[in-house]
Design an enzyme around this catalytic site. Sequence first.
Site, PDB file in Angstrom:
ATOM      1  N   GLY A   1       0.816  -1.203   0.000  1.00 43.26           N
ATOM      2  CA  GLY A   1       0.000   0.000   0.000  1.00 43.26           C
ATOM      3  C   GLY A   1       0.854   1.259   0.000  1.00 43.26           C
ATOM      4  O   GLY A   1       2.049   1.175   0.236  1.00 43.26           O
TER       5      GLY A   1
ATOM      6  N   GLY B   1      -2.415   1.045  -5.622  1.00 44.18           N
ATOM      7  CA  GLY B   1      -2.434   1.852  -6.854  1.00 44.18           C
ATOM      8  C   GLY B   1      -1.109   2.525  -7.128  1.00 44.18           C
ATOM      9  O   GLY B   1      -0.918   3.102  -8.201  1.00 44.18           O
ATOM     10  N   GLY B   2      -0.202   2.475  -6.147  1.00 42.81           N
ATOM     11  CA  GLY B   2       1.162   2.954  -6.391  1.00 42.81           C
ATOM     12  C   GLY B   2       1.355   4.453  -6.294  1.00 42.81           C
ATOM     13  O   GLY B   2       0.462   5.204  -5.891  1.00 42.81           O
ATOM     14  N   THR B   3       2.538   4.879  -6.706  1.00 37.04           N
ATOM     15  CA  THR B   3       2.992   6.265  -6.522  1.00 37.04           C
ATOM     16  C   THR B   3       2.178   7.256  -7.341  1.00 37.04           C
ATOM     17  O   THR B   3       1.720   8.278  -6.812  1.00 37.04           O
ATOM     18  CB  THR B   3       4.479   6.367  -6.935  1.00 37.04           C
ATOM     19  OG1 THR B   3       5.223   5.464  -6.126  1.00 37.04           O
ATOM     20  CG2 THR B   3       5.015   7.766  -6.766  1.00 37.04           C
ATOM     21  N   CYS B   4       2.020   6.977  -8.635  1.00 40.85           N
ATOM     22  CA  CYS B   4       1.389   7.954  -9.536  1.00 40.85           C
ATOM     23  C   CYS B   4       0.016   8.356  -9.000  1.00 40.85           C
ATOM     24  O   CYS B   4      -0.292   9.535  -8.862  1.00 40.85           O
ATOM     25  CB  CYS B   4       1.282   7.352 -10.935  1.00 40.85           C
ATOM     26  SG  CYS B   4       0.568   8.467 -12.137  1.00 40.85           S
TER      27      CYS B   4
ATOM     28  N   HIS C   1      -3.168  27.548 -38.686  1.00 39.59           N
ATOM     29  CA  HIS C   1      -2.681  28.908 -38.467  1.00 39.59           C
ATOM     30  C   HIS C   1      -3.813  29.766 -37.933  1.00 39.59           C
ATOM     31  O   HIS C   1      -4.906  29.742 -38.479  1.00 39.59           O
ATOM     32  CB  HIS C   1      -2.161  29.489 -39.779  1.00 39.59           C
ATOM     33  CG  HIS C   1      -1.718  30.913 -39.637  1.00 39.59           C
ATOM     34  ND1 HIS C   1      -0.517  31.257 -39.063  1.00 39.59           N
ATOM     35  CD2 HIS C   1      -2.337  32.075 -39.973  1.00 39.59           C
ATOM     36  CE1 HIS C   1      -0.397  32.581 -39.059  1.00 39.59           C
ATOM     37  NE2 HIS C   1      -1.484  33.109 -39.594  1.00 39.59           N
TER      38      HIS C   1
END
Length: 455
Positions: free
Chosen positions: A34, A37-40, A438
């Site tokens: 835990g 879901g990890g760091t991100c 443009h």
Amino acid sequence: MKNYDVIVIGSGCGAIISGEAVAYDFKTALVDRGPLGGTCLNVGCIPSKMLIYTADRIVEIEEAKKLGIEAGISNIDFKSIMERMRHNIQENQSHVREGMKQAKKLDFYEGEGHFTGDYTLEVNGEKIKGKKIFIASGSRPFIPPIKGLDSVGYLTNETVLELKAKPDSIIIIGGGYIAVEYGHFFAAMGTKVTMLEMADRLVLPEEPEISELLRKALSKRMAVHIGAQAIDVKQKGNGVAVLVKDKKTGKEKSFNGQSVLMAVGRRSNADILKVENTGVATDNRGFIKVDQYLETSKKNIFAVGDANGQQMFTHVANREVVIVANNAFHNARFKIDYSAASHAIYSHPQIASVGLTEENARKDHQILVGRAKYNDVAKGEAMMETEGLAKAIVEKETEKILGFHIIGPCAPVLIQEVVNAMTSGGHSGEIDQGLHIHPALTELIPTVLNNLEEP
Ligand SMILES: Cc1cc2nc3c(=O)[nH]c(=O)nc-3n(C[C@H](O)[C@H](O)[C@H](O)COP(=O)(O)OP(=O)(O)OC[C@H]3O[C@@H](n4cnc5c(N)ncnc54)[C@H](O)[C@@H]3O)c2cc1C
């Protein structure tokens, strides 16, 4: 001992592999201590970018003055900005947990694991063995051994998200992307920011001229000190005092702040996982060594994402996962190719980059270099964007794009055209052939490539 076809360690990009393994009917275990879901999801990309979006709007209002619009900001509700972010993380985490519950053939081990022997892990006192193992164990903040640091309560990218009240002042130790992103955020919130970077420029992997433009821009909103090595940290009243040594002159100076945020880089989690017990080798920084197929020194053990320390970004991790899943489950032999790996820095101004810098390209190639400023194109002029810059590095003989670097508004969006071109082996001519609307900032890309010259 329970035996599995597949064990995945880490629920960041690792969750994608465990999902794939279950879909192909492999008996699968996912191990994560835990937050799920990890760091991100929890302490990286998502919360930081939620916070930074509000900072961008504040700076936009402040900078509107140059266009003839004077607007005042009457209140910045720091508490609710932080609460919105925390609420979002909680919701995302619940979705991940729900998704895992529904994956019936998946055994989820919620706890910290470590290898005890060949292909064998221990989690929560239980032993599990896998035929194929995917290490997606990520990274954690690197905390350098600065005297006194442990005795003061410093913040990291994890604990900073718990703040309930805006600090009046903050000292950020580090000048990499996490430092300059949070520097931008806190300065916009009205916190007095002091940034201390030991190297002689900010965001070291970037082009030096881009580092310098960033330093100049940030210096208008905060105190940025480069070549400044923090050597001692002390409690001072309700805050902290950081003693800094100037790397050039050797002179020492003290800076005071209410809090300190440590943002000097990331370190591998392979030590906690004790990967050596299963014969997996690490490099001199402690990250797991992999070959072009992302296999480690041990057969059928793969390392993906931050765990292999190659290009530590979520989109790269997610691409690596696709490669290993194909190689491990479908007998493919896909190689990883980082030549068109891109990344963005959500400071103010924004930065985006893909491929080689000029210095790195020179080592193996004869090159041409092109540059253009944002106000060289009509839309940039309309925006009064005088500082933004884009730079291309192209192989002289073939005009193959080797690297592209942008600093300025929408840089992460603008670079995608170059990433796509590079991924399909792109040459500068191919970008030129596509019609560019443009006036739009996208005209910057062909403009840079039309300015190629000998460096
Ligand atoms: C502040 C910040 C901002 C960022 N912003 C961006 C961005 O804007 N864009 C971008 O692309 N990238 C960004 N990144 C980088 C990105 O978050 C990482 O590259 C990515 O999350 C790595 O994913 P991963 O799956 O490799 O590892 P992680 O997502 O870290 O997953 C690893 C998991 O393994 C678990 N684990 C580790 N060791 C063990 C063990 N021994 N036992 C059990 N479980 C274990 C961890 O708890 C964790 O859940 C940011 C990072 C930070 C810190």
